[in-house]
Design a protein around this motif. Structure first.
Motif, PDB file in Angstrom:
ATOM      1  N   ARG A   8      45.181  27.525  42.681  1.00  0.00           N
ATOM      2  CA  ARG A   8      43.843  27.422  42.069  1.00  0.00           C
ATOM      3  C   ARG A   8      43.517  28.672  41.261  1.00  0.00           C
ATOM      4  O   ARG A   8      42.946  28.587  40.177  1.00  0.00           O
ATOM      5  CB  ARG A   8      42.780  27.188  43.138  1.00  0.00           C
ATOM      6  N   ALA A  12      43.009  28.645  37.291  1.00  0.00           N
ATOM      7  CA  ALA A  12      41.749  29.115  36.716  1.00  0.00           C
ATOM      8  C   ALA A  12      42.002  30.170  35.648  1.00  0.00           C
ATOM      9  O   ALA A  12      41.353  30.181  34.603  1.00  0.00           O
ATOM     10  CB  ALA A  12      40.840  29.679  37.810  1.00  0.00           C
ATOM     11  N   ASP A  15      43.349  29.556  31.573  1.00  0.00           N
ATOM     12  CA  ASP A  15      42.509  29.317  30.405  1.00  0.00           C
ATOM     13  C   ASP A  15      42.060  30.649  29.801  1.00  0.00           C
ATOM     14  O   ASP A  15      41.526  31.509  30.514  1.00  0.00           O
ATOM     15  CB  ASP A  15      41.288  28.496  30.825  1.00  0.00           C
ATOM     16  N   ARG A  18      38.347  31.645  30.406  1.00  0.00           N
ATOM     17  CA  ARG A  18      38.068  32.121  31.764  1.00  0.00           C
ATOM     18  C   ARG A  18      38.649  33.515  31.983  1.00  0.00           C
ATOM     19  O   ARG A  18      38.011  34.358  32.627  1.00  0.00           O
ATOM     20  CB  ARG A  18      38.595  31.119  32.787  1.00  0.00           C
ATOM     21  N   LYS A  48      30.830  24.984  33.438  1.00  0.00           N
ATOM     22  CA  LYS A  48      32.063  24.331  33.910  1.00  0.00           C
ATOM     23  C   LYS A  48      33.166  25.366  34.120  1.00  0.00           C
ATOM     24  O   LYS A  48      33.890  25.320  35.116  1.00  0.00           O
ATOM     25  CB  LYS A  48      32.511  23.247  32.939  1.00  0.00           C
ATOM     26  N   HIS A  49      33.289  26.299  33.184  1.00  0.00           N
ATOM     27  CA  HIS A  49      34.284  27.363  33.343  1.00  0.00           C
ATOM     28  C   HIS A  49      33.966  28.199  34.585  1.00  0.00           C
ATOM     29  O   HIS A  49      34.876  28.537  35.360  1.00  0.00           O
ATOM     30  CB  HIS A  49      34.311  28.270  32.114  1.00  0.00           C
ATOM     31  N   LYS A  51      32.380  27.281  37.232  1.00  0.00           N
ATOM     32  CA  LYS A  51      32.633  26.488  38.439  1.00  0.00           C
ATOM     33  C   LYS A  51      34.113  26.572  38.824  1.00  0.00           C
ATOM     34  O   LYS A  51      34.449  26.728  39.998  1.00  0.00           O
ATOM     35  CB  LYS A  51      32.223  25.037  38.227  1.00  0.00           C
ATOM     36  N   VAL A  52      34.998  26.499  37.838  1.00  0.00           N
ATOM     37  CA  VAL A  52      36.432  26.621  38.110  1.00  0.00           C
ATOM     38  C   VAL A  52      36.734  28.003  38.691  1.00  0.00           C
ATOM     39  O   VAL A  52      37.487  28.135  39.664  1.00  0.00           O
ATOM     40  CB  VAL A  52      37.265  26.364  36.826  1.00  0.00           C
ATOM     41  N   GLU A  55      35.395  28.106  42.290  1.00  0.00           N
ATOM     42  CA  GLU A  55      36.226  27.331  43.216  1.00  0.00           C
ATOM     43  C   GLU A  55      37.537  28.039  43.526  1.00  0.00           C
ATOM     44  O   GLU A  55      38.098  27.871  44.603  1.00  0.00           O
ATOM     45  CB  GLU A  55      36.493  25.937  42.647  1.00  0.00           C
ATOM     46  N   ALA A  56      38.008  28.840  42.597  1.00  0.00           N
ATOM     47  CA  ALA A  56      39.220  29.623  42.819  1.00  0.00           C
ATOM     48  C   ALA A  56      38.922  30.902  43.605  1.00  0.00           C
ATOM     49  O   ALA A  56      39.844  31.607  44.004  1.00  0.00           O
ATOM     50  CB  ALA A  56      39.876  29.974  41.481  1.00  0.00           C
TER      51      ALA A  56
END
Length: 115
Positions: A8, A12, A15, A18, A48-49, A51-52, A55-56
């Protein structure tokens, strides 16, 4: 760090936007609006970025009213660094063994070439 968590984190960081957000957060916490400033994307896309990244485990936002600061989670970077370091050490040991073999071969060639 378990493999799924590591996956994860690397996903993440795959990108470039990010990675840039993470780089910018090394200078200090920032609000979502501050993070969004240099990008030509909607605020929803920035969320959205984030959130990724959350989450990581790379960033966090404390609960509470807006605006909430986004901050880096240093422990995750320590874990990633430890994971990378173990493989760097293994590669370094492998190259040192190869260097020793090459030195031995060179010494053998030099001693065989002399009368």
């Amino acid at each position: 760090m378990p493999a799924d968590e590591l996956s994860r984190v690397f996903a993440a960081l795959a990108d470039p936007t990010r990675r840039d957000m993470v780089a910018r957060l090394t200078g200090g916490d920032a609000t979502v609006n501050q993070l969004a400033e240099p990008y030509r994307m909607s605020l929803q896309a920035v969320y959205k970025h984030l959130k990724v990244l959350e989450e990581a485990g790379l960033v966090s936002r404390p609960p509470g009213p807006q605006p909430r600061p986004v901050r880096l989670e240093r422990d995750v970077f320590d874990e990633i660094g430890g994971w990378i370091e173990q493989y760097r050490r293994r590669a370094e040991a492998r190259y040192q063994r190869l260097d020793a073999v090459l030195r031995t071969m060179q010494d053998d060639d030099e001693s065989g070439a002399r009368p």
